[in-house]
Design an enzyme around this catalytic site. Structure first.
Site, short mmCIF file in Angstrom:
data_model
loop_
_atom_site.label_atom_id
_atom_site.label_comp_id
_atom_site.label_asym_id
_atom_site.label_seq_id
_atom_site.Cartn_x
_atom_site.Cartn_y
_atom_site.Cartn_z
N GLY A 11 0.84 -1.20 0.00
CA GLY A 11 0.00 0.00 0.00
C GLY A 11 0.87 1.24 0.00
O GLY A 11 1.59 1.49 0.96
N ALA A 12 0.81 2.03 -1.08
CA ALA A 12 1.69 3.19 -1.22
C ALA A 12 0.94 4.51 -1.04
O ALA A 12 1.31 5.53 -1.62
CB ALA A 12 2.39 3.15 -2.59
N ASP A 36 1.89 -1.33 -4.66
CA ASP A 36 0.56 -0.73 -4.76
C ASP A 36 -0.07 -1.19 -6.07
O ASP A 36 0.63 -1.62 -7.00
CB ASP A 36 0.64 0.81 -4.75
N ARG A 91 -10.59 6.30 6.20
CA ARG A 91 -11.87 6.89 6.63
C ARG A 91 -12.08 8.28 6.04
O ARG A 91 -11.13 9.00 5.77
CB ARG A 91 -11.91 6.98 8.16
N ASN A 129 -7.73 -0.83 8.68
CA ASN A 129 -8.88 -0.73 9.59
C ASN A 129 -10.11 -1.47 9.07
O ASN A 129 -10.26 -1.62 7.86
CB ASN A 129 -9.24 0.75 9.81
N ARG A 160 -0.71 8.89 21.22
CA ARG A 160 -1.67 10.00 21.26
C ARG A 160 -1.98 10.39 22.70
O ARG A 160 -2.02 11.58 23.04
CB ARG A 160 -2.95 9.59 20.52
N HIS A 184 -8.80 -1.08 19.11
CA HIS A 184 -8.49 0.20 18.48
C HIS A 184 -9.82 0.83 18.09
O HIS A 184 -10.32 0.63 16.99
CB HIS A 184 -7.63 -0.05 17.23
#
Length: 318
Positions: A11-12, A36, A91, A129, A160, A184
């Site tokens: 995945g790029a 990718d 998302r 996700n 975070r 998560h």
């Protein structure tokens, strides 16, 4: 400097390409492969990264490879010691991680089938996700031993949490220690008993209302970034977390990190992928590290386990 091994990032997009850049700049690998399905994109990014090597002074080679729906091009990942799966949709504002489940399950299934074929000995780090469900799916599809499949979540949520505490108290981030376990997402479990600032318990330097506010902001940390960006999602902090996990594997460091891994008896929980602390090394997860939790923290962790268990069973059929 001794360089060895090969790591692949599938995945790029922003997440994947930034992860590949961080891994290359560690200068501990012989080769970083970036793949990718968008023709020319990984090759172009790899060329750009390689041209940064004289400036940044790293010798790790970056290879870009376009892959096809039927598995074309995946031979480039052959011999990878570690494969990080970032592939999938990001998302958009208003979307939850669970809104991505059906589409990303199909993408992750296809990717992992090819990883199992061309890099059967790799440690698999999943970041797509919804994280806990995609990690469980990757383990099922790959057929890899559970210790060689883990997900990146706790490292990010903990980072975070630490940043928000440091920001609120106006202290250096290095003085803050925090921890999140569980899933998560909505059932993320903050562990106040493990949180401190300059060695002092967090509860001694911050009132409960502020702690609760920061916990809520941490739980929604990704959504906050998505809402601000409008298009795309977070990638600087997530890529830092994934790259550190890969580094711990490559160096067989034994570092203890919060990750999504197979839990089978620890904390009285069995048969589920869940966010816990684990010792990371060459074989992936060497062992789950249990800490003494308060009754409330343990109850939250068990609640998170049951929440993700049903979804992980459902996703196996997607």
């Amino acid at each position: 400097m001794s360089r060895k091994g090969k790591v692949t990032v599938v995945g790029a997009g922003f997440y994947g390409s930034t992860t590949a850049q961080r891994l290359a700049e560690y200068d501990i690998f012989n080769e970083v492969v970036l793949t990718d399905i968008i023709e020319g994109k990984p090759e172009g990014l790899a060329l750009d990264m390689n041209q940064s090597r004289p400036v940044e002074g790293f010798e790790t080679k970056v290879t870009g490879q376009t892959t096809g729906q039927a598995g074309e091009g995946y031979e480039a990942i052959g011999g990878s010691d570690i494969v990080i799966v970032t592939a999938g949709l990001a998302r958009k504002p208003g979307m939850s991680r669970m809104d991505l489940i059906e589409t990303n399950a199909k993408i992750v299934r296809s990717v992992v089938e090819n990883v199992a074929k061309y890099a059967p000995d790799a440690v698999l780090i999943v970041v797509s996700n919804p994280l806990d469900e995609m990690t469980a799916l990757a383990a099922k599809v790959s057929g890899f031993p559970h210790q060689r499949v883990m997900g990146q979540a706790g490292m990010l949520d903990t980072a975070r949490f630490s940043y928000f505490v440091a920001e609120k108290l106006a202290v250096p981030v290095g003085s803050v220690r925090t921890l999140t376990l569980g899933s998560h997402g909505d059932t993320m479990v903050p562990v106040p008993s493990a949180c401190s600032v300059n060695g002092k318990p967090l509860a001694d330097v911050m009132d409960q209302a502020k702690i609760d506010e920061i916990v809520d902001r941490t739980r929604n940390g990704g959504a906050e970034v998505v809402a601000l960006l409008k298009t795309g999602s977070a990638y600087y902090a997530p890529s830092a977390a994934a790259a550190r996990m890969a580094k711990a594997v490559a160096e067989d460091s034994g570092a203890v990190m919060p990750v999504c891994t197979w839990v089978d008896g620890e904390y009285g929980i069995s048969g589920v992928y869940l966010g816990v602390e684990a010792e990371i090394g060459r074989s992936g997860v060497k062992k789950v590290v249990e800490r003494n939790l308060t009754d409330a923290e343990l109850a939250g962790l068990k609640e998170a386990a049951e929440a993700v268990r049903a979804k992980q069973a459902d996703v196996a059929n997607l």
